[in-house]
Write a protein that holds these residues in place. Structure first.
Motif, PDB file in Angstrom:
ATOM      1  N   GLU A  12     -91.584  -6.856 126.013  1.00  0.00           N
ATOM      2  CA  GLU A  12     -90.731  -6.397 124.914  1.00  0.00           C
ATOM      3  C   GLU A  12     -91.536  -5.531 123.964  1.00  0.00           C
ATOM      4  O   GLU A  12     -92.705  -5.782 123.733  1.00  0.00           O
ATOM      5  CB  GLU A  12     -90.139  -7.595 124.173  1.00  0.00           C
ATOM      6  N   THR A  13     -90.883  -4.508 123.426  1.00  0.00           N
ATOM      7  CA  THR A  13     -91.528  -3.664 122.425  1.00  0.00           C
ATOM      8  C   THR A  13     -91.332  -4.286 121.055  1.00  0.00           C
ATOM      9  O   THR A  13     -90.463  -5.126 120.849  1.00  0.00           O
ATOM     10  CB  THR A  13     -90.960  -2.235 122.455  1.00  0.00           C
ATOM     11  N   LYS A  14     -92.154  -3.854 120.113  1.00  0.00           N
ATOM     12  CA  LYS A  14     -92.097  -4.393 118.757  1.00  0.00           C
ATOM     13  C   LYS A  14     -92.079  -3.237 117.766  1.00  0.00           C
ATOM     14  O   LYS A  14     -92.151  -2.089 118.145  1.00  0.00           O
ATOM     15  CB  LYS A  14     -93.310  -5.273 118.513  1.00  0.00           C
ATOM     16  N   GLY A  15     -91.989  -3.550 116.518  1.00  0.00           N
ATOM     17  CA  GLY A  15     -92.023  -2.539 115.480  1.00  0.00           C
ATOM     18  C   GLY A  15     -90.645  -2.280 114.911  1.00  0.00           C
ATOM     19  O   GLY A  15     -89.625  -2.752 115.417  1.00  0.00           O
ATOM     20  N   PHE A  16     -90.610  -1.500 113.847  1.00  0.00           N
ATOM     21  CA  PHE A  16     -89.358  -1.228 113.133  1.00  0.00           C
ATOM     22  C   PHE A  16     -88.320  -0.568 114.038  1.00  0.00           C
ATOM     23  O   PHE A  16     -87.156  -0.923 114.031  1.00  0.00           O
ATOM     24  CB  PHE A  16     -89.639  -0.342 111.923  1.00  0.00           C
ATOM     25  N   PHE A  17     -88.743   0.391 114.843  1.00  0.00           N
ATOM     26  CA  PHE A  17     -87.818   1.064 115.753  1.00  0.00           C
ATOM     27  C   PHE A  17     -87.949   0.554 117.185  1.00  0.00           C
ATOM     28  O   PHE A  17     -87.482   1.188 118.124  1.00  0.00           O
ATOM     29  CB  PHE A  17     -88.050   2.579 115.733  1.00  0.00           C
ATOM     30  N   SER A  18     -88.600  -0.595 117.368  1.00  0.00           N
ATOM     31  CA  SER A  18     -88.812  -1.186 118.694  1.00  0.00           C
ATOM     32  C   SER A  18     -89.420  -0.196 119.672  1.00  0.00           C
ATOM     33  O   SER A  18     -88.965  -0.046 120.793  1.00  0.00           O
ATOM     34  CB  SER A  18     -87.492  -1.721 119.253  1.00  0.00           C
ATOM     35  N   THR A  19     -90.453   0.491 119.222  1.00  0.00           N
ATOM     36  CA  THR A  19     -91.072   1.487 120.091  1.00  0.00           C
ATOM     37  C   THR A  19     -92.545   1.196 120.372  1.00  0.00           C
ATOM     38  O   THR A  19     -93.201   1.972 121.052  1.00  0.00           O
ATOM     39  CB  THR A  19     -90.969   2.892 119.465  1.00  0.00           C
ATOM     40  N   LEU A  20     -93.068   0.088 119.848  1.00  0.00           N
ATOM     41  CA  LEU A  20     -94.479  -0.213 120.025  1.00  0.00           C
ATOM     42  C   LEU A  20     -94.677  -1.259 121.110  1.00  0.00           C
ATOM     43  O   LEU A  20     -94.030  -2.295 121.114  1.00  0.00           O
ATOM     44  CB  LEU A  20     -95.082  -0.729 118.713  1.00  0.00           C
ATOM     45  N   LEU A  21     -95.584  -0.961 122.013  1.00  0.00           N
ATOM     46  CA  LEU A  21     -95.951  -1.896 123.063  1.00  0.00           C
ATOM     47  C   LEU A  21     -97.315  -2.466 122.702  1.00  0.00           C
ATOM     48  O   LEU A  21     -98.239  -1.706 122.382  1.00  0.00           O
ATOM     49  CB  LEU A  21     -96.016  -1.165 124.407  1.00  0.00           C
ATOM     50  N   GLU A  22     -97.438  -3.768 122.687  1.00  0.00           N
ATOM     51  CA  GLU A  22     -98.727  -4.399 122.397  1.00  0.00           C
ATOM     52  C   GLU A  22     -99.665  -4.098 123.554  1.00  0.00           C
ATOM     53  O   GLU A  22     -99.710  -4.821 124.545  1.00  0.00           O
ATOM     54  CB  GLU A  22     -98.559  -5.907 122.195  1.00  0.00           C
TER      55      GLU A  22
END
Length: 64
Positions: A12-22
């Motif tokens: 799952e992606t994270k961040g405000f716009f769900s665009t960050l991959l850990e």
């Protein structure tokens, strides 16, 4: 003839716009599976209703 088995893992992606991959977690899992003999075949971005990537599915294969 070679026989293969397949495995798919969702990240799952994270961040405000769900665009960050850990990326550290992603790399750790890729290396872990590579050590078990799995080969990465493809990464597929899965988009949400607003067109942003909400998860990435990684597909692996290894010989049976």
């Amino acid at each position: 003839m070679d026989k293969w088995e397949y495995k798919s893992i969702k990240f799952e992606t994270k961040g405000f716009f769900s665009t960050l991959l850990e990326i550290e977690d992603f790399n750790f899992k890729l290396n872990e599976l590579g050590n078990e003999g799995w080969e990465l075949v493809s990464c597929i971005p899965i988009g949400g209703s607003d067109g942003q990537t909400v998860e990435v599915t990684a597909v692996f294969k290894r010989k049976k």
